[in-house]
Design a protein around this motif. Structure first.
Motif, PDB file in Angstrom:
ATOM      1  N   THR A   1      -0.866   4.332  -0.042  1.00 28.60           N
ATOM      2  CA  THR A   1      -1.893   5.458   0.358  1.00 28.60           C
ATOM      3  C   THR A   1      -2.256   5.470   1.905  1.00 28.60           C
ATOM      4  OG1 THR A   1      -3.570   4.029  -0.319  1.00 28.60           O
ATOM      5  CG2 THR A   1      -2.653   5.645  -2.035  1.00 28.60           C
TER       6      THR A   1
ATOM      7  N   SER B   1       0.923  -1.297   0.058  1.00 31.44           N
ATOM      8  CA  SER B   1       0.034   0.142   0.078  1.00 31.44           C
ATOM      9  C   SER B   1       0.895   1.360   0.224  1.00 31.44           C
ATOM     10  CB  SER B   1      -0.779   0.176   1.211  1.00 31.44           C
ATOM     11  OG  SER B   1      -1.594   1.285   1.244  1.00 31.44           O
TER      12      SER B   1
ATOM     13  N   LEU C   1       2.323  12.348  -4.699  1.00 31.69           N
ATOM     14  CA  LEU C   1       2.086  11.132  -4.960  1.00 31.69           C
ATOM     15  C   LEU C   1       2.409  11.285  -6.680  1.00 31.69           C
ATOM     16  CD1 LEU C   1       1.645   8.130  -3.776  1.00 31.69           C
ATOM     17  CD2 LEU C   1      -0.711   8.135  -4.799  1.00 31.69           C
TER      18      LEU C   1
ATOM     19  N   ASP D   1      -5.612   1.283  -3.294  1.00 31.71           N
ATOM     20  CA  ASP D   1      -4.641   2.446  -3.633  1.00 31.71           C
ATOM     21  C   ASP D   1      -5.378   3.234  -4.757  1.00 31.71           C
ATOM     22  OD1 ASP D   1      -3.036   2.171  -1.591  1.00 31.71           O
ATOM     23  OD2 ASP D   1      -1.222   1.438  -2.690  1.00 31.71           O
TER      24      ASP D   1
ATOM     25  N   ARG E   1      -8.384   5.297  -4.068  1.00 24.68           N
ATOM     26  CA  ARG E   1      -8.146   6.351  -3.053  1.00 24.68           C
ATOM     27  C   ARG E   1      -7.750   7.628  -4.042  1.00 24.68           C
ATOM     28  NH1 ARG E   1      -5.234   3.337   1.814  1.00 24.68           N
ATOM     29  NH2 ARG E   1      -7.266   3.042   3.321  1.00 24.68           N
ATOM     30  N   ILE E   2      -6.628   7.209  -4.898  1.00 25.86           N
ATOM     31  CA  ILE E   2      -5.979   8.124  -5.814  1.00 25.86           C
ATOM     32  C   ILE E   2      -7.027   8.590  -6.872  1.00 25.86           C
ATOM     33  CG2 ILE E   2      -4.310   8.328  -7.555  1.00 25.86           C
ATOM     34  CD1 ILE E   2      -2.672   6.212  -6.317  1.00 25.86           C
TER      35      ILE E   2
ATOM     36  N   LEU F   1      -1.851   8.602   3.440  1.00 23.64           N
ATOM     37  CA  LEU F   1      -2.319   9.663   2.833  1.00 23.64           C
ATOM     38  C   LEU F   1      -3.743   9.929   3.045  1.00 23.64           C
ATOM     39  CD1 LEU F   1      -1.410   9.249  -0.864  1.00 23.64           C
ATOM     40  CD2 LEU F   1       0.038  10.465   0.831  1.00 23.64           C
TER      41      LEU F   1
ATOM     42  N   ARG G   1      -1.705   2.730 -10.976  1.00 27.26           N
ATOM     43  CA  ARG G   1      -2.492   3.180  -9.904  1.00 27.26           C
ATOM     44  C   ARG G   1      -3.035   4.239  -9.965  1.00 27.26           C
ATOM     45  NH1 ARG G   1      -0.152  -0.067  -4.444  1.00 27.26           N
ATOM     46  NH2 ARG G   1       0.658  -1.873  -5.512  1.00 27.26           N
TER      47      ARG G   1
END
Length: 290
Positions: A23, A21, A166, A116, A119-120, A26, A212
């Motif tokens: 993230t 992971s 990121l 991930d 979330r991004i 974050l 990702r």
């Protein structure tokens, strides 16, 4: 799916690489979804300043009742997987098809990357339009564009402490080749701890695989205060000799989501080389207008 049976001289499984992971640092855990699937967050506005009056009965101005606005956050992602390992395949591969290792592989190579990616995509989708710059990145302008996004966040009075960028490997390479960056005491090569590969303008930089990111995203600057991301349920089971199966049945279920807090969204900034934004598999997040 075909099974490659082991030879006497090949007892090790050729394991694939996994990143883990990227993230977890974050997001925040300020809100509690225990026992519920929906959490409401209330934001309270502020009051405008007035000139004080030396006369009259409303010397401070006309009072107005403060309202509030609620943001509803409901965990929507409910994902699962299942597979079997027949006892014959287990025996004939010299026990390399072991259920526990296969489950670990599923977590590292499928579930963690999916969360991930989600979330991004949520961060990019939640960024205000004015915080997103659209420009093709080259090794001549990478640092300049990063500073431009930083400037937007500074003007928004977004906290400087806690910012993290990121970025894709391609952007990371370009900024390492940008002389405007490297001639100003680049410390990136001296920092390689827990995925943090360096700093750009004092902001810790995490390099993540391109797959990702949503399509056409070079980097995103965020802060953990921006996004709560609950993983509400993680259930993984290995059944030995389940009814109708000689061997192992592996099942898993995970419920998760990610939310950008409306009052914190101005702390997100991003650079897109193209105005075409495609949030990959997660079209329910909406599209970003630039």
């Amino acid at each position: 799916m075909s099974v490659n049976y082991a030879s006497k001289y090949a007892t090790a499984v050729d394991e694939r690489f996994s990143t883990g992971s990227l993230t977890n640092g974050l997001v925040n855990s300020e809100y509690d979804w225990i026992g519920v699937s929906t959490v409401n967050v209330y934001s309270i506005p502020t009051s405008a300043m007035n000139d004080y009056s030396m006369s009259g009965t409303s010397r401070y101005g006309t009072p107005e009742e403060l309202g509030n606005e609620a943001q509803e956050m409901t965990v929507a992602q409910d994902r699962s997987f299942t597979f079997t390992i027949d006892r014959k395949n287990y025996d004939d591969t010299m026990m390399t098809m072991e259920a526990g290792k296969a489950l670990s592989r599923q977590l590292n190579e499928v579930i963690i990357p999916e969360i991930d990616t989600y979330r991004i995509a949520a961060l990019v989708s939640g960024a205000p339009v004015g915080n997103v710059k659209t420009l093709a990145t080259t090794k001549a302008n990478a640092y300049e564009e990063f500073l431009a996004v930083q400037e937007i966040l500074d003007d928004n009075e977004a906290p400087q402490v806690g910012r993290v960028v990121l970025c894709t490997p391609a952007f990371h390479n370009k900024i390492k080749l940008d002389e405007a960056f490297t001639k100003r005491g680049d410390m990136a090569t001296q920092i390689a701890i827990n995925g943090v590969v360096g700093e750009i303008d004092g902001v810790p930089c995490i390099k993540a695989p391109t797959k990702r990111f949503p399509k056409n995203v070079d980097f995103i600057i965020t802060n953990a205060i921006v996004m709560p991301s609950p993983v509400k349920l993680q259930e993984y089971k290995i059944h030995t000799d389940a009814p109708g199966i000689s061997g192992w049945l592996v099942e898993g279920r995970v419920r998760y989501d990610a939310f950008v807090l409306k009052e914190k969204a101005k702390a997100i900034g991003a650079l897109l080389p193209s105005a075409e934004y495609e949030p990959a598999r997660f079209s329910t997040l909406g599209t970003l207008l630039v």
